[in-house]
Design a protein around this motif. Structure first.
Motif, PDB file in Angstrom:
ATOM      1  N   LEU A   1      -3.792  16.414 -49.027  1.00 35.75           N
ATOM      2  CA  LEU A   1      -5.145  16.919 -48.836  1.00 35.75           C
ATOM      3  C   LEU A   1      -5.718  16.378 -47.535  1.00 35.75           C
ATOM      4  O   LEU A   1      -5.624  15.190 -47.248  1.00 35.75           O
ATOM      5  CB  LEU A   1      -6.040  16.513 -50.006  1.00 35.75           C
ATOM      6  CG  LEU A   1      -5.666  17.108 -51.360  1.00 35.75           C
ATOM      7  CD1 LEU A   1      -6.592  16.579 -52.442  1.00 35.75           C
ATOM      8  CD2 LEU A   1      -5.710  18.620 -51.322  1.00 35.75           C
ATOM      9  N   ALA A   2      -6.299  17.268 -46.751  1.00 34.12           N
ATOM     10  CA  ALA A   2      -6.854  16.904 -45.444  1.00 34.12           C
ATOM     11  C   ALA A   2      -8.378  16.918 -45.505  1.00 34.12           C
ATOM     12  O   ALA A   2      -8.979  17.809 -46.101  1.00 34.12           O
ATOM     13  CB  ALA A   2      -6.367  17.875 -44.373  1.00 34.12           C
ATOM     14  N   ASP A   3      -8.966  15.918 -44.876  1.00 34.29           N
ATOM     15  CA  ASP A   3     -10.418  15.842 -44.752  1.00 34.29           C
ATOM     16  C   ASP A   3     -10.805  16.577 -43.474  1.00 34.29           C
ATOM     17  O   ASP A   3     -10.624  16.062 -42.377  1.00 34.29           O
ATOM     18  CB  ASP A   3     -10.865  14.383 -44.702  1.00 34.29           C
ATOM     19  CG  ASP A   3     -12.376  14.233 -44.647  1.00 34.29           C
ATOM     20  OD1 ASP A   3     -13.083  15.251 -44.494  1.00 34.29           O
ATOM     21  OD2 ASP A   3     -12.853  13.092 -44.753  1.00 34.29           O
TER      22      ASP A   3
ATOM     23  N   PRO B   1      -3.872  12.878 -42.298  1.00 32.29           N
ATOM     24  CA  PRO B   1      -4.608  13.893 -43.067  1.00 32.29           C
ATOM     25  C   PRO B   1      -6.083  13.553 -43.294  1.00 32.29           C
ATOM     26  O   PRO B   1      -6.920  14.442 -43.312  1.00 32.29           O
ATOM     27  CB  PRO B   1      -3.857  13.945 -44.408  1.00 32.29           C
ATOM     28  CG  PRO B   1      -2.479  13.472 -44.082  1.00 32.29           C
ATOM     29  CD  PRO B   1      -2.645  12.454 -42.995  1.00 32.29           C
ATOM     30  N   LYS B   2      -6.416  12.287 -43.447  1.00 32.08           N
ATOM     31  CA  LYS B   2      -7.808  11.908 -43.678  1.00 32.08           C
ATOM     32  C   LYS B   2      -8.630  11.895 -42.393  1.00 32.08           C
ATOM     33  O   LYS B   2      -9.839  11.737 -42.440  1.00 32.08           O
ATOM     34  CB  LYS B   2      -7.869  10.524 -44.333  1.00 32.08           C
ATOM     35  CG  LYS B   2      -7.314  10.512 -45.743  1.00 32.08           C
ATOM     36  CD  LYS B   2      -7.401   9.143 -46.347  1.00 32.08           C
ATOM     37  CE  LYS B   2      -6.818   9.142 -47.747  1.00 32.08           C
ATOM     38  NZ  LYS B   2      -6.828   7.794 -48.329  1.00 32.08           N
ATOM     39  N   GLY B   3      -7.987  12.089 -41.247  1.00 32.64           N
ATOM     40  CA  GLY B   3      -8.688  12.054 -39.974  1.00 32.64           C
ATOM     41  C   GLY B   3      -8.733  13.382 -39.246  1.00 32.64           C
ATOM     42  O   GLY B   3      -9.036  13.427 -38.050  1.00 32.64           O
ATOM     43  N   VAL B   4      -8.447  14.492 -39.937  1.00 35.79           N
ATOM     44  CA  VAL B   4      -8.400  15.805 -39.279  1.00 35.79           C
ATOM     45  C   VAL B   4      -9.765  16.178 -38.683  1.00 35.79           C
ATOM     46  O   VAL B   4      -9.859  16.578 -37.522  1.00 35.79           O
ATOM     47  CB  VAL B   4      -7.903  16.896 -40.259  1.00 35.79           C
ATOM     48  CG1 VAL B   4      -8.042  18.284 -39.646  1.00 35.79           C
ATOM     49  CG2 VAL B   4      -6.460  16.630 -40.652  1.00 35.79           C
TER      50      VAL B   4
ATOM     51  N   ARG C   1       0.359   8.873 -42.424  1.00 34.35           N
ATOM     52  CA  ARG C   1      -0.769   7.962 -42.169  1.00 34.35           C
ATOM     53  C   ARG C   1      -1.760   8.049 -43.323  1.00 34.35           C
ATOM     54  O   ARG C   1      -2.175   9.133 -43.715  1.00 34.35           O
ATOM     55  CB  ARG C   1      -1.429   8.338 -40.850  1.00 34.35           C
ATOM     56  CG  ARG C   1      -2.437   7.327 -40.376  1.00 34.35           C
ATOM     57  CD  ARG C   1      -2.897   7.657 -38.974  1.00 34.35           C
ATOM     58  NE  ARG C   1      -3.694   6.566 -38.467  1.00 34.35           N
ATOM     59  CZ  ARG C   1      -3.741   6.230 -37.194  1.00 34.35           C
ATOM     60  NH1 ARG C   1      -3.046   6.897 -36.314  1.00 34.35           N
ATOM     61  NH2 ARG C   1      -4.488   5.234 -36.804  1.00 34.35           N
ATOM     62  N   GLU C   2      -2.170   6.899 -43.855  1.00 36.44           N
ATOM     63  CA  GLU C   2      -3.014   6.857 -45.044  1.00 36.44           C
ATOM     64  C   GLU C   2      -4.498   6.659 -44.753  1.00 36.44           C
ATOM     65  O   GLU C   2      -5.329   6.917 -45.606  1.00 36.44           O
ATOM     66  CB  GLU C   2      -2.539   5.733 -45.982  1.00 36.44           C
ATOM     67  CG  GLU C   2      -1.151   5.965 -46.551  1.00 36.44           C
ATOM     68  CD  GLU C   2      -1.064   7.163 -47.473  1.00 36.44           C
ATOM     69  OE1 GLU C   2      -2.057   7.447 -48.169  1.00 36.44           O
ATOM     70  OE2 GLU C   2      -0.013   7.817 -47.493  1.00 36.44           O
ATOM     71  N   ASP C   3      -4.859   6.193 -43.556  1.00 38.62           N
ATOM     72  CA  ASP C   3      -6.261   5.901 -43.276  1.00 38.62           C
ATOM     73  C   ASP C   3      -6.922   7.045 -42.503  1.00 38.62           C
ATOM     74  O   ASP C   3      -6.274   8.001 -42.113  1.00 38.62           O
ATOM     75  CB  ASP C   3      -6.412   4.579 -42.522  1.00 38.62           C
ATOM     76  CG  ASP C   3      -5.745   4.598 -41.151  1.00 38.62           C
ATOM     77  OD1 ASP C   3      -5.180   5.644 -40.766  1.00 38.62           O
ATOM     78  OD2 ASP C   3      -5.792   3.571 -40.463  1.00 38.62           O
ATOM     79  N   ASP C   4      -8.244   6.917 -42.298  1.00 39.24           N
ATOM     80  CA  ASP C   4      -8.985   7.954 -41.576  1.00 39.24           C
ATOM     81  C   ASP C   4      -9.284   7.556 -40.135  1.00 39.24           C
ATOM     82  O   ASP C   4     -10.074   8.195 -39.461  1.00 39.24           O
ATOM     83  CB  ASP C   4     -10.281   8.293 -42.309  1.00 39.24           C
ATOM     84  CG  ASP C   4     -11.237   7.113 -42.422  1.00 39.24           C
ATOM     85  OD1 ASP C   4     -10.828   5.969 -42.120  1.00 39.24           O
ATOM     86  OD2 ASP C   4     -12.393   7.319 -42.827  1.00 39.24           O
ATOM     87  N   THR C   5      -8.612   6.531 -39.666  1.00 37.30           N
ATOM     88  CA  THR C   5      -8.792   6.067 -38.289  1.00 37.30           C
ATOM     89  C   THR C   5      -8.010   6.956 -37.333  1.00 37.30           C
ATOM     90  O   THR C   5      -6.925   7.430 -37.654  1.00 37.30           O
ATOM     91  CB  THR C   5      -8.297   4.611 -38.161  1.00 37.30           C
ATOM     92  OG1 THR C   5      -8.967   3.815 -39.123  1.00 37.30           O
ATOM     93  CG2 THR C   5      -8.557   4.063 -36.778  1.00 37.30           C
ATOM     94  N   VAL C   6      -8.569   7.171 -36.149  1.00 46.39           N
ATOM     95  CA  VAL C   6      -7.886   7.941 -35.102  1.00 46.39           C
ATOM     96  C   VAL C   6      -7.560   6.992 -33.955  1.00 46.39           C
ATOM     97  O   VAL C   6      -8.419   6.236 -33.505  1.00 46.39           O
ATOM     98  CB  VAL C   6      -8.770   9.110 -34.599  1.00 46.39           C
ATOM     99  CG1 VAL C   6      -8.063   9.874 -33.481  1.00 46.39           C
ATOM    100  CG2 VAL C   6      -9.136  10.039 -35.738  1.00 46.39           C
ATOM    101  N   ASP C   7      -6.300   7.016 -33.501  1.00 48.40           N
ATOM    102  CA  ASP C   7      -5.905   6.230 -32.335  1.00 48.40           C
ATOM    103  C   ASP C   7      -6.123   7.074 -31.087  1.00 48.40           C
ATOM    104  O   ASP C   7      -5.642   8.202 -31.004  1.00 48.40           O
ATOM    105  CB  ASP C   7      -4.426   5.830 -32.415  1.00 48.40           C
ATOM    106  CG  ASP C   7      -4.148   4.837 -33.522  1.00 48.40           C
ATOM    107  OD1 ASP C   7      -5.095   4.181 -33.985  1.00 48.40           O
ATOM    108  OD2 ASP C   7      -2.982   4.714 -33.918  1.00 48.40           O
TER     109      ASP C   7
ATOM    110  N   LEU D   1      -5.057  23.760 -39.880  1.00 51.60           N
ATOM    111  CA  LEU D   1      -4.625  22.516 -40.497  1.00 51.60           C
ATOM    112  C   LEU D   1      -3.225  22.139 -40.023  1.00 51.60           C
ATOM    113  O   LEU D   1      -2.400  23.018 -39.778  1.00 51.60           O
ATOM    114  CB  LEU D   1      -4.631  22.655 -42.011  1.00 51.60           C
ATOM    115  CG  LEU D   1      -6.001  22.685 -42.662  1.00 51.60           C
ATOM    116  CD1 LEU D   1      -5.884  23.052 -44.129  1.00 51.60           C
ATOM    117  CD2 LEU D   1      -6.681  21.348 -42.506  1.00 51.60           C
ATOM    118  N   PRO D   2      -2.954  20.861 -39.911  1.00 55.91           N
ATOM    119  CA  PRO D   2      -1.600  20.428 -39.545  1.00 55.91           C
ATOM    120  C   PRO D   2      -0.600  20.851 -40.617  1.00 55.91           C
ATOM    121  O   PRO D   2      -0.974  21.099 -41.765  1.00 55.91           O
ATOM    122  CB  PRO D   2      -1.721  18.901 -39.484  1.00 55.91           C
ATOM    123  CG  PRO D   2      -3.168  18.625 -39.311  1.00 55.91           C
ATOM    124  CD  PRO D   2      -3.882  19.743 -40.006  1.00 55.91           C
TER     125      PRO D   2
END
Length: 182
Positions: free
Chosen positions: A47-49, A110-113, A135-141, A171-172
């Motif tokens: 699931l993507a945010d 997915p949580k950082g879309v 990747r499990e977090d919502d951080t973007v590098d 969506l990716p």
């Protein structure tokens, strides 16, 4: 008051009570309460945010992929002035292929879309995406490239967000929109 008016008021009152009972029963027996299942998800999809967040709700790491000393710290301050939550800043952990010809590379999961979409606008939609399914977090590098000049203004960001091409909003692979976050 005439008998016809009283009768009409009674009929309207009864109909209103019946309508309220139906609404109450419908709300109590609602089977869609709780978590929804995304209808376009395949087995194994994540699931993507996809929410476009405000900058104050976006967490980023800023890495310098160039040979210019101090670029990450300078950009960290620029992002903080725009209310982003900068968690880390420094040189890229390793040499990134193609970074010298890029404005920036944005790595996200997915949580950082949605956060990626907003950040991409700060680079006038010229940053290259690097989606990481695991990747499990919502951080973007944010990895700064050799073609980077400066971040966009708020007006330019709003224009870039409104002029996104359809391909960049898709969506990716192996993800589907989380209906509980829409």
């Amino acid at each position: 008051m005439s008998f016809a008016r009283v009768r009409a008021l009674v009929v309207v009152g009864v109909l209103a009570v019946i309508a309220m009972v139906f609404v109450g029963v419908t709300l109590v027996r609602d089977t869609q309460a709780g978590k929804e299942v995304a209808s376009d998800c395949q087995e194994g999809d994540k699931l993507a945010d996809t929410r476009l967040r405000q900058s104050k709700d976006i967490k980023i790491n800023v890495y310098n992929g160039t040979d210019t000393v101090g670029m990450a710290n300078t950009l960290k301050i620029d992002f903080q002035n725009r209310q982003f939550k900068v968690l880390k800043a420094g040189d890229a952990p390793k040499k990134v292929k193609g970074i010298d010809e890029a404005v920036a590379i944005l790595r996200y999961g997915p949580k950082g879309v949605g956060s990626y979409q907003v950040l991409r606008a700060y680079f006038l939609n010229e940053a290259q995406p690097e989606f990481q399914l695991e990747r499990e977090d919502d951080t973007v590098d944010v990895i700064i490239g050799g073609e980077f000049k400066q971040l966009a203004t708020i007006t330019e960001v709003n224009q870039a967000l409104s002029q996104r091409d359809p391909e960049s909003t898709q969506l990716p692979p192996r993800t589907c929109a989380d209906p509980n976050l829409s």
